[in-house]
Design an enzyme around this catalytic site. Structure first.
Site, PDB file in Angstrom:
ATOM      1  N   ASN A   5     -58.295  69.388 -80.012  1.00  5.25           N
ATOM      2  CA  ASN A   5     -58.362  69.010 -78.594  1.00  5.25           C
ATOM      3  C   ASN A   5     -56.927  68.877 -78.101  1.00  5.25           C
ATOM      4  OD1 ASN A   5     -58.681  67.819 -76.115  1.00  5.25           O
ATOM      5  ND2 ASN A   5     -59.590  65.904 -76.888  1.00  5.25           N
ATOM      6  N   LYS A   7     -55.948  68.302 -75.200  1.00 14.02           N
ATOM      7  CA  LYS A   7     -55.855  67.350 -74.084  1.00 14.02           C
ATOM      8  C   LYS A   7     -55.010  67.950 -72.943  1.00 14.02           C
ATOM      9  CE  LYS A   7     -56.734  63.606 -77.282  1.00 14.02           C
ATOM     10  NZ  LYS A   7     -56.544  62.224 -77.669  1.00 14.02           N
ATOM     11  N   HIS A  90     -65.576  62.405 -73.925  1.00 16.32           N
ATOM     12  CA  HIS A  90     -64.394  61.890 -74.633  1.00 16.32           C
ATOM     13  C   HIS A  90     -64.040  60.504 -74.096  1.00 16.32           C
ATOM     14  CE1 HIS A  90     -60.349  61.476 -76.196  1.00 16.32           C
ATOM     15  NE2 HIS A  90     -60.667  62.416 -77.069  1.00 16.32           N
ATOM     16  N   GLU A  92     -61.347  59.185 -73.370  1.00 17.19           N
ATOM     17  CA  GLU A  92     -60.364  59.185 -72.279  1.00 17.19           C
ATOM     18  C   GLU A  92     -61.046  59.462 -70.943  1.00 17.19           C
ATOM     19  OE1 GLU A  92     -57.750  61.958 -74.198  1.00 17.19           O
ATOM     20  OE2 GLU A  92     -57.208  60.400 -75.637  1.00 17.19           O
ATOM     21  N   GLU A 160     -65.297  59.001 -82.641  1.00 15.99           N
ATOM     22  CA  GLU A 160     -63.884  58.728 -82.395  1.00 15.99           C
ATOM     23  C   GLU A 160     -63.712  57.270 -81.974  1.00 15.99           C
ATOM     24  OE1 GLU A 160     -61.652  62.667 -81.404  1.00 15.99           O
ATOM     25  OE2 GLU A 160     -62.270  61.717 -79.553  1.00 15.99           O
ATOM     26  N   GLY A 166     -54.768  58.502 -80.874  1.00 11.84           N
ATOM     27  CA  GLY A 166     -53.373  58.574 -80.419  1.00 11.84           C
ATOM     28  C   GLY A 166     -52.533  57.374 -80.823  1.00 11.84           C
ATOM     29  N   SER A 206     -56.335  60.021 -84.828  1.00 12.19           N
ATOM     30  CA  SER A 206     -55.137  60.045 -85.673  1.00 12.19           C
ATOM     31  C   SER A 206     -55.327  60.813 -86.980  1.00 12.19           C
ATOM     32  CB  SER A 206     -54.638  58.616 -85.941  1.00 12.19           C
ATOM     33  OG  SER A 206     -54.260  57.989 -84.723  1.00 12.19           O
TER      34      SER A 206
HETATM   35  P1  13P Z   1     -55.423  61.985 -81.851  1.00 10.60           P
HETATM   36  O1  13P Z   1     -55.709  62.908 -83.018  1.00 10.60           O
HETATM   37  O2  13P Z   1     -54.185  62.342 -81.109  1.00 10.60           O
HETATM   38  O3  13P Z   1     -55.508  60.549 -82.253  1.00 10.60           O
HETATM   39  O4  13P Z   1     -56.606  62.232 -80.791  1.00 10.60           O
HETATM   40  C1  13P Z   1     -57.900  62.230 -81.239  1.00 10.60           C
HETATM   41  C2  13P Z   1     -58.778  62.715 -80.142  1.00 10.60           C
HETATM   42  O5  13P Z   1     -58.955  62.047 -79.149  1.00 10.60           O
HETATM   43  C3  13P Z   1     -59.398  64.033 -80.291  1.00 10.60           C
HETATM   44  O6  13P Z   1     -60.345  64.246 -79.292  1.00 10.60           O
END
Ligand code: 13P
Length: 248
Positions: A5, A7, A90, A92, A160, A166, A206
């Protein structure tokens, strides 16, 4: 399955450079589904570059209406001839764009209707985790996301935990395995055992080349949804290669 992803990262030219750097390496690995999810604006050019390869393409979001006066949104129909997968729900999006369980459910229904394969994201926030509410929160997100959905055959779920995204602070393999096992049992209750057994459930939060094996070695975990580490060609390749070795 290993899905990247990206993002809200990469311009179109950066996206094409990134995919060129990983394309040949990824294409050689045939026992892992490799999915990359660039920003909408790069789907077409990345799609062109992976045409004829075994790499699959996904979007990061979708709206639930087919078309109409929804300025700035992208419909399932628009995505259906561009990519195979779409990330839905997601954390976010839930956090910054107020996506509720009801909206997530509508998006999944709309995606399935046009043959897009949703990657549904669920996971608890830090305060919910600390309050011992992980199982309750994840079970409720699963239930509301899948409300009144009869067929799940192409659905992928990504667990997740929000506190692991992150932050560099991943869950342990054991923790992730436990919650993913719970998601599978709940899916079996909502649908049936066969569907639950065949459904791919990924861990995300992560994931790096250094901790991939810890997750992939767990019996309930079918892969990873990778954020930051998917923006580095060599690291993403290493994650996919390690997964391939473990699953051989
Ligand atoms: P990170 O791997 O940067 O922690 O992000 C995970 C994520 O949100 C994948 O959708």
């Amino acid at each position: 399955m290993i899905a990247g992803n990206w993002k809200m990262n990469t311009t179109v030219s950066e996206a094409t450079e990134l995919v060129k750097a990983m394309r040949a390496g990824l294409d050689q690995i045939d026992n892992v589904d490799k999915v990359i999810c660039p920003p909408f604006i790069s789907l077409a050019s990345v799609g062109e570059l992976i045409k004829g390869s075994s790499i699959k393409l996904g979007a990061q979001n979708v709206y639930f209406a087919e078309k109409g006066a929804y300025t700035g949104e992208i419909s399932p129909l628009m995505l259906a001839d561009q990519c195979e997968f779409v990330i839905i729900g997601h954390s976010e999006r839930r956090q910054y764009f107020n996506e509720t369980g009801e909206i997530v459910n509508k998006k999944i229904v709309a995606a399935l209707k046009v043959g897009l394969k949703p990657i549904l994201c669920i996971g608890e926030r830090l305060e919910e985790n600390e309050a011992g509410r992980t199982e309750e929160v994840v079970s409720e997100q699963l239930r509301s996301s899948l409300a009144e959905i009869a067929y799940l055959n192409s659905l992928v779920i990504a667990y997740e935990p929000v506190w692991a995204i992150g932050t560099g602070r991943s869950a342990t393999g054991k923790q992730a395995n436990e919650i993913i096992g719970l998601i599978r049992r709940n899916t079996a209750k909502l649908y049936d055992k066969e569907i639950a057994r065949n459904m791919r459930i990924l861990y995300g939060g992560s994931v790096t080349a250094d901790n991939t094996a810890e997750f992939i070695n767990q019996p309930e975990i079918d892969g990873a949804l990778v954020g930051g580490a998917s923006l580095k060609a060599t690291e993403f390749l290493s994650i996919v290669r390690q997964t391939s070795e473990i699953k051989k």
